[in-house]
Design a protein around this motif. Sequence first.
Motif, PDB file in Angstrom:
ATOM      1  N   LYS A  57     -48.778 -13.043-110.507  1.00 39.30           N
ATOM      2  CA  LYS A  57     -48.792 -11.756-111.466  1.00 39.30           C
ATOM      3  C   LYS A  57     -49.088 -12.365-113.054  1.00 39.30           C
ATOM      4  CE  LYS A  57     -46.443  -9.810-108.085  1.00 39.30           C
ATOM      5  NZ  LYS A  57     -47.374  -8.727-107.132  1.00 39.30           N
ATOM      6  N   THR A  58     -48.786 -13.534-113.345  1.00 37.32           N
ATOM      7  CA  THR A  58     -49.390 -13.832-114.882  1.00 37.32           C
ATOM      8  C   THR A  58     -50.768 -14.227-114.941  1.00 37.32           C
ATOM      9  OG1 THR A  58     -48.519 -15.873-114.608  1.00 37.32           O
ATOM     10  CG2 THR A  58     -47.119 -14.441-115.438  1.00 37.32           C
ATOM     11  N   GLU A  59     -51.618 -14.574-113.557  1.00 35.45           N
ATOM     12  CA  GLU A  59     -52.769 -15.059-113.625  1.00 35.45           C
ATOM     13  C   GLU A  59     -53.891 -13.824-114.187  1.00 35.45           C
ATOM     14  OE1 GLU A  59     -56.028 -17.405-113.532  1.00 35.45           O
ATOM     15  OE2 GLU A  59     -53.997 -17.903-112.846  1.00 35.45           O
ATOM     16  N   ALA A  60     -53.741 -12.674-114.027  1.00 34.47           N
ATOM     17  CA  ALA A  60     -54.469 -11.456-114.617  1.00 34.47           C
ATOM     18  C   ALA A  60     -54.321 -11.361-116.025  1.00 34.47           C
ATOM     19  CB  ALA A  60     -54.124 -10.135-113.760  1.00 34.47           C
ATOM     20  N   GLN A  72     -56.452 -14.204-117.490  1.00 32.66           N
ATOM     21  CA  GLN A  72     -57.788 -14.273-117.449  1.00 32.66           C
ATOM     22  C   GLN A  72     -58.166 -13.235-118.621  1.00 32.66           C
ATOM     23  OE1 GLN A  72     -59.575 -16.006-115.819  1.00 32.66           O
ATOM     24  NE2 GLN A  72     -58.079 -16.858-114.599  1.00 32.66           N
TER      25      GLN A  72
END
Length: 68
Positions: A62-65, A68
Amino acid sequence: MDDILVFSFTLEEHLEHLQSVFDILKEQQLFVKESKCAFAQQSPEYLGHIISDKGVATDPAKTEAMLQ
């Protein structure tokens, strides 16, 4: 009612807790859909968080986006 989370420190305790939950559901004439159940999960994902014996953490997916 939508979600039921049951936390236990041991598998034996978990089975006892589940039995209590099922007894209460039965008394209230409530039912669960087996295909939507997951039992004895060590670190389930729930509402964007990972729950484990170490506590509650944000799901990295969920925090990867945001990173980026």
